[in-house]
Design a protein around this motif. Structure first.
Motif, PDB file in Angstrom:
ATOM      1  N   ALA A   1      -4.074   6.721  -4.371  1.00  0.00           N
ATOM      2  CA  ALA A   1      -4.203   7.228  -2.832  1.00  0.00           C
ATOM      3  C   ALA A   1      -3.395   8.525  -4.179  1.00  0.00           C
ATOM      4  CB  ALA A   1      -2.772   6.719  -2.944  1.00  0.00           C
TER       5      ALA A   1
ATOM      6  N   GLN B   1       0.979  -1.336  -0.110  1.00  0.00           N
ATOM      7  CA  GLN B   1      -0.040  -0.065   0.353  1.00  0.00           C
ATOM      8  C   GLN B   1       0.826   1.556   0.142  1.00  0.00           C
ATOM      9  OE1 GLN B   1      -3.443  -0.324   2.822  1.00  0.00           O
ATOM     10  NE2 GLN B   1      -3.548  -1.968   3.088  1.00  0.00           N
TER      11      GLN B   1
ATOM     12  N   SER C   1      -1.535   3.401  -3.524  1.00  0.00           N
ATOM     13  CA  SER C   1      -2.617   2.829  -3.724  1.00  0.00           C
ATOM     14  C   SER C   1      -3.242   2.099  -2.320  1.00  0.00           C
ATOM     15  CB  SER C   1      -3.169   2.006  -4.559  1.00  0.00           C
ATOM     16  OG  SER C   1      -2.283   0.900  -4.558  1.00  0.00           O
ATOM     17  N   PHE C   2      -4.116   2.141  -2.031  1.00  0.00           N
ATOM     18  CA  PHE C   2      -4.573   1.969  -1.060  1.00  0.00           C
ATOM     19  C   PHE C   2      -6.005   0.749  -0.898  1.00  0.00           C
ATOM     20  CE2 PHE C   2      -4.288   6.184   0.491  1.00  0.00           C
ATOM     21  CZ  PHE C   2      -3.403   6.309   0.888  1.00  0.00           C
TER      22      PHE C   2
END
Length: 251
Positions: free
Chosen positions: A198, A138, A141-142
């Motif tokens: 993100a 992560q 991005s999450f």
């Protein structure tokens, strides 16, 4: 000296979270929201400061999660507790944030168990933050909804009640089943495997950051036209655009 600057910013997030807890417990959700928004502001800039100063550290990562646990984990749980409690005593007929109304609500719901369901959000936030700390994937991005975004979603509910004062919206938001559904949806989104982009810019190129620029533009237009109603819309748009972007990448 400069390696302590990001950690100092993170500690300001902790301070904002602690103050927000006090006001949320007093049912003064408007001021609690102000300090949560300020805490999220510091949460965004501590990471930015660490990257700009090139002083990222394991300590900073752990401290950031601990700060988020208070500001974006504990406080939203208290807010949902208060909303569930209000829904069981006639809703918005009590003055917001006064000692008298708080004591009345407390006496009216002395044996109520349902409001404590709101702390499922806190539990889900704790689990999500623990997973994030040990997940090395992560970065750009999450996986699941970030706790600050979830905190904004939960706080949008009392702010919509307070500033929009629409009878139809009030009836929906202060419906116990709606609040239970929002609590469970929040817990699911926090710990889902949905990959969300993100807001981290490696450069300022529009080509490389088109989705981020579009998202920021949608946020600004939505907030300008819809006020606090924009927050749930933005969260839905965030999840939907991430899913569409993911499908495009995998094709």
């Amino acid at each position: 000296m400069k390696r302590h600057i990001p950690n100092l910013i993170t500690l300001l997030n902790v301070l904002c979270g602690c103050i927000a807890v006090v006001f949320a417990v007093r049912n003064d959700l408007e001021i609690a929201a102000l300090f949560v928004f300020l805490g999220i502001f510091f949460d965004f800039f501590d990471g930015l400061a660490a990257r700009l100063l090139k002083v990222q550290s394991e300590l900073g990562l752990q401290l950031d999660s601990l700060a988020d646990m208070i500001t974006s984990g504990l406080v939203p749980g208290i807010v949902m507790y208060q909303l569930l409690k209000m829904s069981s005593v006639g809703g918005w007929n009590l003055e917001f944030g006064t000692e008298t109304s708080t004591s009345m609500a407390q006496s009216s719901t002395e044996l109520a168990v349902l409001p404590f369901l709101g702390f499922v959000i806190t539990l889900a936030s704790a689990y999500r933050l623990a997973k994030f700390n040990i997940d090395e994937n992560q970065v750009s991005s999450f996986s699941g909804l970030p706790t600050p975004a979830n905190a904004l979603l939960i706080f949008s509910l009392p702010l919509i009640l307070l500033y929009h004062n629409n009878e139809f919206l009030n009836g929906i938001i202060l419906n116990q089943w709606f609040l239970i559904g929002m609590t469970l949806l929040s817990a699911f989104l926090l710990n889902s495997n949905i990959e969300l982009f993100a807001l981290k810019f490696k450069n300022w190129s529009f080509r490389d950051n088109a989705l981020r620029y579009v998202f920021i533009a949608v946020c600004l237009v939505s907030i300008g036209t819809m006020k606090f109603l924009a927050i749930p819309f933005i969260i839905v748009f965030y999840v939907a655009s991430s899913l569409v972007n993911r499908i495009k990448i995998t094709k």
